[in-house]
Design a protein around this motif. Structure first.
Motif, mmCIF file in Angstrom:
data_model
loop_
_atom_site.group_PDB
_atom_site.id
_atom_site.type_symbol
_atom_site.label_atom_id
_atom_site.label_comp_id
_atom_site.label_asym_id
_atom_site.label_seq_id
_atom_site.Cartn_x
_atom_site.Cartn_y
_atom_site.Cartn_z
ATOM 1 N N LEU A 202 -57.723 -62.463 40.847
ATOM 2 C CA LEU A 202 -57.304 -62.913 42.176
ATOM 3 C C LEU A 202 -55.878 -62.414 42.365
ATOM 4 N N LEU A 203 -55.713 -61.445 43.261
ATOM 5 C CA LEU A 203 -54.421 -60.793 43.486
ATOM 6 C C LEU A 203 -53.838 -61.301 44.798
ATOM 7 N N ASN A 204 -52.712 -61.996 44.700
ATOM 8 C CA ASN A 204 -52.151 -62.687 45.862
ATOM 9 C C ASN A 204 -50.762 -62.151 46.209
ATOM 10 N N PHE A 205 -50.621 -61.587 47.420
ATOM 11 C CA PHE A 205 -49.321 -61.160 47.922
ATOM 12 C C PHE A 205 -48.678 -62.350 48.645
ATOM 13 N N TRP A 206 -47.414 -62.635 48.344
ATOM 14 C CA TRP A 206 -46.762 -63.826 48.884
ATOM 15 C C TRP A 206 -45.250 -63.582 49.005
ATOM 16 N N ALA A 207 -44.562 -64.551 49.570
ATOM 17 C CA ALA A 207 -43.090 -64.501 49.638
ATOM 18 C C ALA A 207 -42.547 -65.922 49.549
ATOM 19 N N THR A 208 -41.319 -66.039 49.054
ATOM 20 C CA THR A 208 -40.733 -67.375 48.862
ATOM 21 C C THR A 208 -40.515 -68.093 50.190
ATOM 22 N N TRP A 209 -40.311 -67.307 51.275
ATOM 23 C CA TRP A 209 -40.011 -67.908 52.575
ATOM 24 C C TRP A 209 -41.270 -68.133 53.400
ATOM 25 N N CYS A 210 -42.418 -67.869 52.802
ATOM 26 C CA CYS A 210 -43.699 -67.959 53.514
ATOM 27 C C CYS A 210 -44.337 -69.328 53.283
ATOM 28 N N GLY A 211 -44.302 -70.165 54.322
ATOM 29 C CA GLY A 211 -44.861 -71.505 54.202
ATOM 30 C C GLY A 211 -46.326 -71.520 53.799
ATOM 31 N N PRO A 212 -47.176 -70.745 54.481
ATOM 32 C CA PRO A 212 -48.594 -70.734 54.107
ATOM 33 C C PRO A 212 -48.816 -70.320 52.648
ATOM 34 N N CYS A 213 -47.974 -69.421 52.144
ATOM 35 C CA CYS A 213 -48.116 -68.994 50.740
ATOM 36 C C CYS A 213 -47.893 -70.180 49.801
ATOM 37 N N LYS A 214 -46.922 -71.009 50.154
ATOM 38 C CA LYS A 214 -46.597 -72.147 49.287
ATOM 39 C C LYS A 214 -47.690 -73.200 49.306
ATOM 40 N N VAL A 215 -48.506 -73.185 50.346
ATOM 41 C CA VAL A 215 -49.663 -74.087 50.372
ATOM 42 C C VAL A 215 -50.703 -73.627 49.350
ATOM 43 N N GLU A 216 -50.852 -72.323 49.244
ATOM 44 C CA GLU A 216 -51.902 -71.770 48.382
ATOM 45 C C GLU A 216 -51.568 -71.832 46.893
ATOM 46 N N MET A 217 -50.311 -71.614 46.571
ATOM 47 C CA MET A 217 -49.982 -71.357 45.166
ATOM 48 C C MET A 217 -50.324 -72.496 44.204
ATOM 49 N N PRO A 218 -50.123 -73.749 44.587
ATOM 50 C CA PRO A 218 -50.560 -74.814 43.668
ATOM 51 C C PRO A 218 -52.071 -74.786 43.408
ATOM 52 N N ARG A 219 -52.850 -74.386 44.421
ATOM 53 C CA ARG A 219 -54.298 -74.257 44.219
ATOM 54 C C ARG A 219 -54.603 -73.123 43.257
ATOM 55 N N PHE A 220 -53.879 -72.019 43.375
ATOM 56 C CA PHE A 220 -54.104 -70.910 42.447
ATOM 57 C C PHE A 220 -53.772 -71.336 41.017
#
Lengths: 155, 157
Positions: free
Chosen positions: B45-63
């Motif tokens: 599972l390859l996930n592109f994200w950024a520290t300032w990206c709110g939606p990304c921070k929603v996903e990361m604990p699930r990952f």
């Protein structure tokens, strides 16, 4: 020791605020006045008529910018980061306040973009009177590139 | 799952689905060498994200949960930060105590993956190294987990 640490924290906060120039980090794009927005199709037409109609600044991500950006645009730093706002301040500092500027990001859906509102607020606070923000509903790929509007990669 | 539809210059993301995942070898923020070829045989599972990206921070604990839950079955989550510099990404990784590696992305990698012109963007890569799905945005966690479990051969799927 505790006093020293607290003073240190205060200094960090003060430095960040100074870099932001009064712009509120964390402000949502939805706080930008509607009359300051420009739709993608309208900007596309404007640029077709006059490619130098405005200074276009991307305030999202260098990696995104380098892959694809509006021709002639410059990367100005992430608007959600103090160092990004400082870079933006430096870029526009010497410009006349009547300079036409368009800011854009396109990192995320509009209501979740953390970058454009602080950048707009910074320029507004600096006295710029002709600043618009490109309204990107989903992201730059979907709302600009995939529509066939001109884009170029960093050489 | 979203797909771009127009004739823009960037490669249409959906075109990568069904094709071999572009390989890369980068040092992670946790100081390990991340070589995608070495994960052949795993579901990635390859996930592109950024520290300032709110939606990304929603996903990361699930990952993180998925890495813990499905890691033994062959799941490998890899994060790719699109932040301008490593410092904020590293601080965020340490704050979350991420249990999967994160590398710093670059424009070449983004282009190889069909254009990463927004975040989050998540790819599912099967055990043979083929891209099976691309997800744009954070609203697809249920679909991502369902498809990932299917690729893992999880009981019940």
């Amino acid at each position: 020791m505790k006093v020293g640490r607290s003073l240190g924290c205060l200094m960090v906060v003060a430095l960040a605020a100074a870099a932001a120039g009064g712009a509120a980090l964390g402000q949502a794009a939805t706080t930008i006045p509607k009359d300051a927005l420009v739709q993608p199709e309208a900007l596309h037409r404007e640029l077709q008529a006059n490619p130098h109609a405005a200074l276009i600044l991307q305030v999202g991500s260098r990696m995104m910018f380098d892959q694809d950006h509006i021709p002639g645009a410059e990367y100005a730093g992430a608007g959600s980061r103090p160092e990004g706002l400082q870079a933006l301040r430096m870029r526009v500092g010497g410009l006349p306040r009547s300079k036409a500027i368009v800011l854009y990001c396109g990192c995320c859906p509009w209501d979740k973009c953390p970058n454009v509102a602080p950048a707009w607020q910074l320029l507004h606070g600096m006295g710029f009177t002709q600043v618009r923000v490109l309204y990107i509903a989903q992201n730059f790929g979907t709302d600009w590139v995939a529509r066939g509007y001109s884009a170029e990669r960093t050489q | 799952m979203l797909a771009w539809g127009g004739g823009g210059r960037a490669q249409e993301p959906a075109s990568l689905v069904g094709r071999r995942a572009p390989e890369f070898s980068l040092e992670s923020l946790q100081h390990t060498r991340m070589d995608l070829a070495q994960d052949r045989g795993k579901v990635v599972l390859l996930n592109f994200w950024a520290t300032w990206c709110g939606p990304c921070k929603v996903e990361m604990p699930r990952f993180m949960e998925w890495q813990k839950q499905y890691g033994a079955r062959g799941l490998q989550v890899i994060g790719v930060s699109i932040d301008d510099s490593a410092a904020p990404a590293r601080a965020f990784v340490e704050k979350l105590d991420l249990n999967y590696p994160v590398v710093m992305g670059n424009a070449k990698l983004g282009e190889q993956y069909g254009g990463v012109l927004g975040v989050p963007v998540t790819f599912l890569i099967d055990r043979a190294g083929m891209v099976r799905a691309r997800f744009d945005g954070e609203e697809h966690l249920a679909a991502e987990e369902r498809q990932m479990r299917g690729l893992l051969g999880h009981p019940g799927h």
